[in-house]
Design a protein around this motif. Structure first.
Motif, PDB file in Angstrom:
ATOM      1  N   UNK A   1      -5.790 -17.177  18.393  1.00 19.93           N
ATOM      2  CA  UNK A   1      -7.162 -17.213  18.904  1.00 19.93           C
ATOM      3  C   UNK A   1      -8.099 -16.431  17.991  1.00 19.93           C
ATOM      4  N   UNK A   2      -7.683 -15.239  17.555  1.00 24.97           N
ATOM      5  CA  UNK A   2      -8.528 -14.442  16.669  1.00 24.97           C
ATOM      6  C   UNK A   2      -8.775 -15.176  15.354  1.00 24.97           C
ATOM      7  N   UNK A   3      -7.750 -15.806  14.821  1.00 28.13           N
ATOM      8  CA  UNK A   3      -7.916 -16.567  13.575  1.00 28.13           C
ATOM      9  C   UNK A   3      -8.832 -17.770  13.781  1.00 28.13           C
ATOM     10  N   UNK A   4      -8.646 -18.467  14.897  1.00 27.25           N
ATOM     11  CA  UNK A   4      -9.464 -19.652  15.162  1.00 27.25           C
ATOM     12  C   UNK A   4     -10.943 -19.292  15.264  1.00 27.25           C
ATOM     13  N   UNK A   5     -11.244 -18.184  15.926  1.00 22.99           N
ATOM     14  CA  UNK A   5     -12.637 -17.742  16.028  1.00 22.99           C
ATOM     15  C   UNK A   5     -13.191 -17.410  14.652  1.00 22.99           C
ATOM     16  N   UNK A   6     -12.381 -16.737  13.836  1.00 21.27           N
ATOM     17  CA  UNK A   6     -12.804 -16.389  12.475  1.00 21.27           C
ATOM     18  C   UNK A   6     -13.070 -17.645  11.639  1.00 21.27           C
ATOM     19  N   UNK A   7     -12.192 -18.614  11.705  1.00 24.09           N
ATOM     20  CA  UNK A   7     -12.335 -19.824  10.893  1.00 24.09           C
ATOM     21  C   UNK A   7     -13.524 -20.664  11.364  1.00 24.09           C
ATOM     22  N   UNK A   8     -13.720 -20.751  12.658  1.00 20.15           N
ATOM     23  CA  UNK A   8     -14.815 -21.557  13.201  1.00 20.15           C
ATOM     24  C   UNK A   8     -16.174 -20.984  12.775  1.00 20.15           C
ATOM     25  N   UNK A   9     -16.275 -19.668  12.727  1.00 20.52           N
ATOM     26  CA  UNK A   9     -17.551 -19.024  12.419  1.00 20.52           C
ATOM     27  C   UNK A   9     -17.772 -18.787  10.926  1.00 20.52           C
ATOM     28  N   UNK A  10     -16.764 -19.021  10.097  1.00 21.65           N
ATOM     29  CA  UNK A  10     -16.861 -18.668   8.673  1.00 21.65           C
ATOM     30  C   UNK A  10     -17.918 -19.514   7.963  1.00 21.65           C
ATOM     31  N   UNK A  11     -18.654 -18.880   7.060  1.00 22.56           N
ATOM     32  CA  UNK A  11     -19.745 -19.572   6.365  1.00 22.56           C
ATOM     33  C   UNK A  11     -19.658 -19.446   4.841  1.00 22.56           C
ATOM     34  N   UNK A  12     -19.437 -18.241   4.318  1.00 20.71           N
ATOM     35  CA  UNK A  12     -19.611 -18.000   2.892  1.00 20.71           C
ATOM     36  C   UNK A  12     -18.558 -18.708   2.034  1.00 20.71           C
ATOM     37  N   UNK A  13     -17.293 -18.686   2.455  1.00 24.34           N
ATOM     38  CA  UNK A  13     -16.284 -19.385   1.661  1.00 24.34           C
ATOM     39  C   UNK A  13     -16.494 -20.897   1.691  1.00 24.34           C
ATOM     40  N   UNK A  14     -16.920 -21.410   2.847  1.00 23.45           N
ATOM     41  CA  UNK A  14     -17.250 -22.838   2.918  1.00 23.45           C
ATOM     42  C   UNK A  14     -18.423 -23.167   1.996  1.00 23.45           C
ATOM     43  N   UNK A  15     -19.393 -22.268   1.912  1.00 20.87           N
ATOM     44  CA  UNK A  15     -20.547 -22.479   1.032  1.00 20.87           C
ATOM     45  C   UNK A  15     -20.127 -22.533  -0.434  1.00 20.87           C
TER      46      UNK A  15
END
Length: 281
Positions: free
Chosen positions: A203-217
């Protein structure tokens, strides 16, 4: 006695005031954003702090159909699920090996994983960019999922080793005497008994991945591969020219609702898992 009781009540009330004020400061912008998602542009400009005249869903429809927020949701869901599964596939056997199997350098390897938690991820973005480019995985959702999984590996190992360390070794010894291999012991005994830690980490990882922005950018370039954060950033830039603020608020609401629901459902389990991990550690 009555004076002590009143003093205790006043003390509790005084301690709660800052918490209530902080909660209001955090929740009000979210509430304001959700209200804005139901307003027309005229309402937003005329009465930005008021209630909408009617709760229409046109902004959500525009965000879904005209700004392709649906593609961002799908891409974010894909990298979240893949990243979470990859993180578990790597972290569970690694944690078991570090915690249960004694080999030369195991302590040093564990300390290396833990020390990686202290290193800012930003330091690895440029090397990762060229590494993904050399492997042909730049602008690739699977490549981004791998980066996400590896970035959360130290945290996942840290949590899972504490849970596995609390499992009695006698269970493994009995299973080994019955002829079970180390792999079967891991998946049949250790993994079910560590399920609280596994769910917490997932769950903690999923929340982190869902909200991640900079690496996707950095690692994604084509618009069809945009995750939700990048899609909302695109809408934000468009809104400054087209005044599509209601659509932007609707997109932000779409982004945060799954996380709110996920955390509301598993909040007790997350708190219990983190507490158990701290006590067992």
């Amino acid at each position: 006695m009555e004076g002590k009781k009143k003093g205790h009540i006043l003390k509790r009330f005084g301690l709660r005031i800052p918490l209530v004020l902080w909660s209001l400061a955090v929740l009000y912008p979210i509430f304001w954003m959700m209200l804005g998602s139901f307003k027309t542009n005229a309402e937003i400009y005329a009465n930005p702090w008021g209630m909408p005249e009617s709760f229409g869903f046109q902004n959500f429809i525009d965000a879904w159909n005209n700004y392709n927020i649906d593609l961002g949701v799908f891409n974010s869901l894909l990298v979240t699920v893949l990243g979470s599964l990859l993180a578990l596939m790597l972290a569970v056997p690694t944690s078991y090996a570090l915690e249960r199997m004694e080999f030369k350098g195991s302590t040093m390897l564990f300390n290396l994983y833990i020390s990686a938690m202290m290193i800012p991820m930003v330091l690895g973005w440029i090397p990762l960019f060229f590494l993904l480019m050399n492997f042909g995985m730049l602008d690739n959702l699977f490549g981004l999922s791998v980066v996400y999984a590896v970035s959360q590996l130290p945290f996942s190992i840290f949590v899972l080793t504490t849970f596995m360390g609390s499992i009695p070794k006698e269970l493994e010894e009995s299973a080994a005497m019955d002829g079970m291999s180390p792999y079967r012991i891991l998946w049949k005994i250790i993994t079910p008994l560590s399920m609280s830690g596994i769910i917490t980490v997932t769950i903690m990882n999923a929340i982190q991945f869902w909200n991640e922005y900079f690496m996707a950018l950095i690692f994604l370039q084509s618009r069809e591969n945009y995750t939700l954060g990048l899609a909302i950033d695109f809408i934000s830039r468009e809104a400054s020219y087209t005044n599509a603020w209601g659509t932007l608020f609707a997109s932000l609401t779409i982004a945060i609702i799954p996380i709110i629901i996920l955390y509301a459902i598993f909040q007790r389990r997350i708190s219990k898992g983190m507490t158990e991990g701290a006590i067992k550690g």
